[in-house]
Design an enzyme around this catalytic site. Structure first.
Site, PDB file in Angstrom:
ATOM      1  N   ARG A  25      96.088  -9.722 -54.790  1.00 56.84           N
ATOM      2  CA  ARG A  25      94.780  -9.155 -55.135  1.00 56.84           C
ATOM      3  C   ARG A  25      93.957  -8.765 -53.907  1.00 56.84           C
ATOM      4  O   ARG A  25      93.910  -9.502 -52.919  1.00 56.84           O
ATOM      5  CB  ARG A  25      94.000 -10.194 -55.946  1.00 56.84           C
ATOM      6  CG  ARG A  25      92.625  -9.751 -56.370  1.00 56.84           C
ATOM      7  CD  ARG A  25      91.994 -10.778 -57.275  1.00 56.84           C
ATOM      8  NE  ARG A  25      91.714 -12.005 -56.573  1.00 56.84           N
ATOM      9  CZ  ARG A  25      90.610 -12.249 -55.876  1.00 56.84           C
ATOM     10  NH1 ARG A  25      89.678 -11.322 -55.764  1.00 56.84           N
ATOM     11  NH2 ARG A  25      90.433 -13.418 -55.287  1.00 56.84           N
ATOM     12  N   GLU A  30      85.592  -7.142 -46.357  1.00 54.69           N
ATOM     13  CA  GLU A  30      86.586  -8.214 -46.473  1.00 54.69           C
ATOM     14  C   GLU A  30      87.954  -7.619 -46.185  1.00 54.69           C
ATOM     15  O   GLU A  30      88.086  -6.395 -46.048  1.00 54.69           O
ATOM     16  CB  GLU A  30      86.522  -8.866 -47.857  1.00 54.69           C
ATOM     17  CG  GLU A  30      85.223  -9.634 -48.065  1.00 54.69           C
ATOM     18  CD  GLU A  30      85.198 -10.459 -49.323  1.00 54.69           C
ATOM     19  OE1 GLU A  30      86.240 -10.949 -49.754  1.00 54.69           O
ATOM     20  OE2 GLU A  30      84.107 -10.602 -49.896  1.00 54.69           O
ATOM     21  N   HIS A  89      94.286 -18.431 -50.622  1.00 56.71           N
ATOM     22  CA  HIS A  89      93.204 -17.969 -49.745  1.00 56.71           C
ATOM     23  C   HIS A  89      93.511 -18.511 -48.358  1.00 56.71           C
ATOM     24  O   HIS A  89      93.792 -19.698 -48.211  1.00 56.71           O
ATOM     25  CB  HIS A  89      91.849 -18.471 -50.230  1.00 56.71           C
ATOM     26  CG  HIS A  89      90.713 -17.709 -49.633  1.00 56.71           C
ATOM     27  ND1 HIS A  89      90.382 -17.807 -48.299  1.00 56.71           N
ATOM     28  CD2 HIS A  89      89.861 -16.806 -50.162  1.00 56.71           C
ATOM     29  CE1 HIS A  89      89.360 -17.005 -48.053  1.00 56.71           C
ATOM     30  NE2 HIS A  89      89.031 -16.379 -49.166  1.00 56.71           N
ATOM     31  N   ARG A 112      95.512 -10.749 -47.738  1.00 55.03           N
ATOM     32  CA  ARG A 112      95.533 -12.214 -47.803  1.00 55.03           C
ATOM     33  C   ARG A 112      96.915 -12.835 -47.722  1.00 55.03           C
ATOM     34  O   ARG A 112      97.085 -13.892 -47.126  1.00 55.03           O
ATOM     35  CB  ARG A 112      94.938 -12.648 -49.127  1.00 55.03           C
ATOM     36  CG  ARG A 112      93.487 -12.696 -49.057  1.00 55.03           C
ATOM     37  CD  ARG A 112      92.926 -13.180 -50.325  1.00 55.03           C
ATOM     38  NE  ARG A 112      91.503 -12.928 -50.198  1.00 55.03           N
ATOM     39  CZ  ARG A 112      90.640 -13.112 -51.158  1.00 55.03           C
ATOM     40  NH1 ARG A 112      91.048 -13.540 -52.324  1.00 55.03           N
ATOM     41  NH2 ARG A 112      89.382 -12.875 -50.958  1.00 55.03           N
ATOM     42  N   HIS A 170      94.257 -19.962 -54.616  1.00 55.02           N
ATOM     43  CA  HIS A 170      92.959 -19.336 -54.892  1.00 55.02           C
ATOM     44  C   HIS A 170      92.913 -18.591 -56.223  1.00 55.02           C
ATOM     45  O   HIS A 170      91.930 -18.695 -56.948  1.00 55.02           O
ATOM     46  CB  HIS A 170      92.667 -18.364 -53.745  1.00 55.02           C
ATOM     47  CG  HIS A 170      91.298 -17.777 -53.763  1.00 55.02           C
ATOM     48  ND1 HIS A 170      90.155 -18.543 -53.820  1.00 55.02           N
ATOM     49  CD2 HIS A 170      90.881 -16.474 -53.713  1.00 55.02           C
ATOM     50  CE1 HIS A 170      89.092 -17.735 -53.807  1.00 55.02           C
ATOM     51  NE2 HIS A 170      89.509 -16.497 -53.760  1.00 55.02           N
TER      52      HIS A 170
HETATM   53  C1  SIN Z   1      85.993 -14.977 -50.611  1.00 51.83           C
HETATM   54  O1  SIN Z   1      84.782 -15.067 -50.499  1.00 51.83           O
HETATM   55  O2  SIN Z   1      86.765 -14.956 -49.659  1.00 51.83           O
HETATM   56  C2  SIN Z   1      86.557 -14.912 -51.991  1.00 51.83           C
HETATM   57  C3  SIN Z   1      86.393 -13.562 -52.518  1.00 51.83           C
HETATM   58  C4  SIN Z   1      87.549 -13.218 -53.417  1.00 51.83           C
HETATM   59  O3  SIN Z   1      88.423 -14.051 -53.624  1.00 51.83           O
HETATM   60  O4  SIN Z   1      87.605 -12.092 -53.878  1.00 51.83           O
END
Ligand code: SIN
Length: 526
Positions: free
Chosen positions: A390, A119, A247, A293, A355
């Site tokens: 975060r 991610e 998000h 993010r 988010h």
């Molecule tokens: C996501 O699946 O993008 C959310 C995961 C997160 O917020 O840590």
């Protein structure tokens, strides 16, 4: 004590991963544990909705690398001690509790090894997942284990109203001179229509997030900021409340309620593009679509406002084989298909939405708040791990670690906690009339719009001043209303949502420095 009293050693408010981690450890330490949750089902929690995954261990990974990634994402405001603890203890607890004890069905490769995904802002692939429904798999496995192996009592459809404190709810006037202490909570039983006292030697707030106070959010209906507001009313310190994480990618469709398109979709190769198909993230950050993010959300916002787009596109179809998409992201595939978008063939229209709250109730590294007997863990708490922004897939990990730590601390301090427990006064019902649902609904709409328009992704002094002014007025109206109307879940949530919004707006107004996910257009950058 009357029949409206439930007494336990440890009272846990909330039922997500932080709550369940704490409950399991406290039970194993020999305590009598009670969980209260406002959900109709114990699994109704933010955790149940988490898609992406939880940080574990990558190949060629190390504690140091993970700490660096957490610190980099946090934009200079992360508490290094929290990052160190989570990096040291987190992966071990994932193995001990989630993999070995409650047996979460994480996705595996053909050779039986755990499938690692990526991610934004992670330097290695280190996130494990259960398809694209990781939170659900964790939540249900933990609850199954608790039901089958413990006698922890779970009270569903029970919503906490306020914390009971030595200073506010005991008759003896000299208690006001003592250090503040929490004695449990007033809890409204939604089905029985009455308020009970849940008393405990230790109370743990694990009520999750607050996304529902904004117009657009990835969070479920229950994320109304309850724990933040209860703590604030009790006089407990909240910190970093201006750091509200957006998000970057939620589904843009008129009938979809900002459905989350997991960051792991970008982790598996999807690229953000303008509606006419041009990639744009490279001009904002060297990591492109996998930048932190806050950077991605603001870049999307900038493209949208500059060019007048209603959304941007997330293109997975051009980079991943259709069968692999269906196998890796079954939930996202099915959900988008319901809205007429086939993600194996076409890009997904996306916009940012609220988010995660990076701030919260200030705790030390043992989940202790500044109030004696009161602990907090998970999204409602602020250990400083997330700083000003975060890192993806660290929220479940933080809940796991600090839920466990809270229980260990309660055990260590039990001699002190079990002494001298004064009885708080019973609830006095002042409700004269049924609350008008039309008023509650309108106040929610007002709150959500104020937060979205004035306390959103891009903030200015003018907008924040206006938000504080409007929210103060709303807060006053609703406090009056709350004192005279009969209690309902909707009224309790509204009261909490407005106060939490006000706390966020004030923090955002006071902090003139742009950092991480707090962006002040009118002042200097850090
Ligand atoms: C996501 O699946 O993008 C959310 C995961 C997160 O917020 O840590």
């Amino acid at each position: 004590m009357g029949t409206d009293v439930v007494f336990s050693d440890v009272l846990i408010i909330g039922s997500g991963i932080a709550a369940l981690s704490c409950a399991l450890k406290a039970y194993e330490e020999g305590f009598n544990v009670v969980i209260v949750t406002k959900g109709k089902r114990p699994e109704d929690s933010n955790t149940d909705h988490a898609q992406g995954g939880i940080v574990y261990k990558g190949n060629n990974d190390s504690e140091k690398l993970l700490i660096n990634d957490i610190l980099n994402a946090g934009a200079g405001a992360t508490n290094p001690e929290a990052a160190k603890i989570v990096a040291q203890e987190g992966p071990n607890l994932v193995k001990e509790i989630l993999i070995d004890k409650v047996k979460v069905p994480f996705s595996r490769n053909e050779d039986g090894s755990l499938d690692l995904t990526e991610e934004g802002a992670h330097s290695v692939r280190r996130i494990i997942h259960a398809d694209d429904l990781t939170g659900r798999a964790i939540e249900r496995s933990m609850l199954k284990y608790i039901t089958e192996h413990t006698n922890i009592q779970i009270y569903t459809s029970h919503i906490a109203i306020d914390l009971l404190t030595l200073q506010h709810h005991c008759k003896n006037p000299i208690y006001v001179y003592r250090h503040p202490e929490c004695l449990g909570a007033y809890v409204y039983s939604i089905k029985e229509g009455k308020v009970k006292r849940f008393l405990a030697k230790a109370t743990v707030l694990a009520t999750g997030g607050l996304g529902q106070i904004f117009l657009h959010t990835t969070n479920p209906e229950g994320a109304t900021g309850d724990g933040f507001a209860m703590a604030y009313r009790a006089g407990v310190k909240l910190i970093n409340m201006e750091y509200i994480q957006f998000h970057p990618t939620t589904l843009y469709h008129k009938d979809a309620k900002r459905f989350l398109i997991s960051e792991s979709v970008r982790g598996e190769g999807a690229i953000l593009k303008t509606p006419d198909g041009k990639p744009f993230m490279e001009k904002y950050h060297p990591l492109g679509s996998l930048a932190p993010r806050d950077v991605v959300s603001r870049a999307i916002h900038e493209e949208m406002t500059e060019k007048g787009y209603k959304y941007v596109l997330l293109d997975l179809a051009s980079y991943m084989d259709p069968d692999r998409i269906k196998a890796r992201f079954p939930h996202i595939y099915e959900t988008c298909l319901k809205f007429g978008i086939d993600i194996t063939k076409e890009p997904i229209p996306v916009v940012p939405a609220v988010h995660f709250a990076c701030g919260g109730i200030k705790t030390n590294m043992w989940a202790e708040t500044e109030m004696k007997r009161l602990f907090a863990a998970g999204e409602v708490a602020c250990t400083g791990l997330h700083g000003a922004n975060r890192l993806a897939s660290t929220s479940l990990l933080e809940g796991l670690v600090f839920g466990d730590r809270a229980a260990r601390r309660i055990k260590k301090k039990w001699d002190e906690l079990s002494q001298d427990f004064p009885e708080p006064v019973p609830w006095v019902d002042t409700g004269e009339y049924e609350p008008d649902p039309a008023l509650i609904q309108q106040d929610w709409i007002t709150l959500k719009h104020i937060m979205w328009n004035y306390v959103g992704l891009v903030r200015t002094e003018k907008r924040l001043k206006r938000a504080i002014y409007d929210l103060r007025h709303l807060w006053w109206e609703v406090e009056e209303f709350y004192r005279k109307a009969k209690i309902t879940r909707q009224l309790i949530e509204l009261r909490n949502g407005i106060l939490t919004g006000l706390v966020i707006a004030r923090a955002a107004y006071t902090n003139r420095e742009s950092r991480g996910c707090h962006y002040r257009k009118d002042t200097q950058k850090n």
